[in-house]
Design an enzyme around this catalytic site. Sequence first.
Site, mmCIF file in Angstrom:
data_model
loop_
_atom_site.group_PDB
_atom_site.id
_atom_site.type_symbol
_atom_site.label_atom_id
_atom_site.label_comp_id
_atom_site.label_asym_id
_atom_site.label_seq_id
_atom_site.Cartn_x
_atom_site.Cartn_y
_atom_site.Cartn_z
ATOM 1 N N LEU A 64 -18.269 -17.230 -29.723
ATOM 2 C CA LEU A 64 -19.469 -17.331 -30.554
ATOM 3 C C LEU A 64 -20.691 -16.740 -29.864
ATOM 4 O O LEU A 64 -21.780 -16.732 -30.438
ATOM 5 C CB LEU A 64 -19.747 -18.812 -30.881
ATOM 6 C CG LEU A 64 -18.569 -19.608 -31.453
ATOM 7 C CD1 LEU A 64 -18.955 -21.068 -31.616
ATOM 8 C CD2 LEU A 64 -18.123 -19.018 -32.781
ATOM 9 N N TYR A 119 -27.913 -4.187 -34.926
ATOM 10 C CA TYR A 119 -27.146 -5.422 -34.737
ATOM 11 C C TYR A 119 -25.770 -5.281 -35.374
ATOM 12 O O TYR A 119 -24.752 -5.646 -34.786
ATOM 13 C CB TYR A 119 -27.921 -6.583 -35.369
ATOM 14 C CG TYR A 119 -27.194 -7.905 -35.355
ATOM 15 C CD1 TYR A 119 -26.995 -8.612 -34.170
ATOM 16 C CD2 TYR A 119 -26.720 -8.471 -36.543
ATOM 17 C CE1 TYR A 119 -26.338 -9.834 -34.173
ATOM 18 C CE2 TYR A 119 -26.057 -9.693 -36.551
ATOM 19 C CZ TYR A 119 -25.874 -10.367 -35.361
ATOM 20 O OH TYR A 119 -25.230 -11.578 -35.360
#
Length: 401
Positions: A64, A119
């Site tokens: 994560l 991103y």
Amino acid sequence: MKILVTGAKGFVGRNLCAELHNIKDGKARCYGDLKVDAVYEYDIDSTFEELDAYCRDCDFVFNLAGVNRPKEQSEFMEGNFGFASTLLDTLRKHNNRCPVMLSSSQQASLTGRFGNSEYGRSKKAGEELFLEYQDETGAKVLVYRFPNLFGKWCRPNYNSAVATFCNAVANDLPYTVNDPSVELELLYIDDLVDEMIACLKGEEHHCEFEGLEVLPKTDGRYCYVPTTHKITLGGIVDLLKAFAAQPRTLMIPEIPANSFAKKLYSTYLSYLPKEKVAFPLKMNVDERGSFTELVHTLNCGQVSINISKPGITKGQHWHHTKWEQFIVVKGHGLIQQRDLNDPEGKVLEWEVDGDHIQAVHMLPGHTHNIINLSDTEDLVTVMYCNEVFNPNRPDTYFEKV
């Protein structure tokens, strides 16, 4: 099973680790025979030595870790792709071919408004790296492209509009909605965590993507969480305003099971400051005792608390359509009812007390009362009514039992 969670101190990581620890400690019993022996939490302040030890020992990896708001655009690739490389290289070093889950983003689709997202490019590069790792090693890789996330412990004014709005409304802070018609696809943190637990059991949901559209497919290269919600920014703010008004109106908005409203309400509550967690209720007090409305609902009436002083009789009225339940939780009392259509005028009686709690229906067309039989103790009764009191149509008529 020993589980490594990278990015353990982030929004998703905190929620996932909390549930993994619940399973490990035997507090969560809803996952069958799933057993968690250890939860290895890795974050930015952890050492490479710790990562090395975790990668040697773990049976499953939830990756994560990532960069969302860097100072420089170049940090996207370094933080998202770079760490992914380090993680996979460390697993290779120990020949650990355990399953690995990757947290990616819808922006990795590089379509529509995400077409020029740095991103998104860093997330796409991470996806390709993991899929190549799968082809090379045979390890199971689960790549998830998450939409917008929301839920407790999400940081406001960062990368979640829902967290920002919840925090602002809960704390009476200013906020701006540039375009209320903008629609978001939202994923609730508990639904995400449920899917992560499913991964541990080999029950993840696979798919392919066509742009942002999820195409469920048993042998798909990607994975997805099947439960998401679509709602406009304006719709979110309208719900939050209704939630904020509840201490004043007592009205609980409709929150059906598994609905976005139910999940948003829980999220909103998590942002309340201490001074709003408790709020006063209006007590209607007289020489007989008091009556206080606790909760109103849109379609299912209201709940109140009634306190009768020793020897006092309350009620002595009837209703056409309205019905109630009286639930004595403290004291000793007598409930009486009489059917107005009974020519014999038979009175039905129930002796009730707080040591033997029961619910007694107040029937339509029956005049009813409740009597405190004690000479010293208050009688405390929870009262449910199937409709919120309407002073313009009270449906309440005096008649002694």
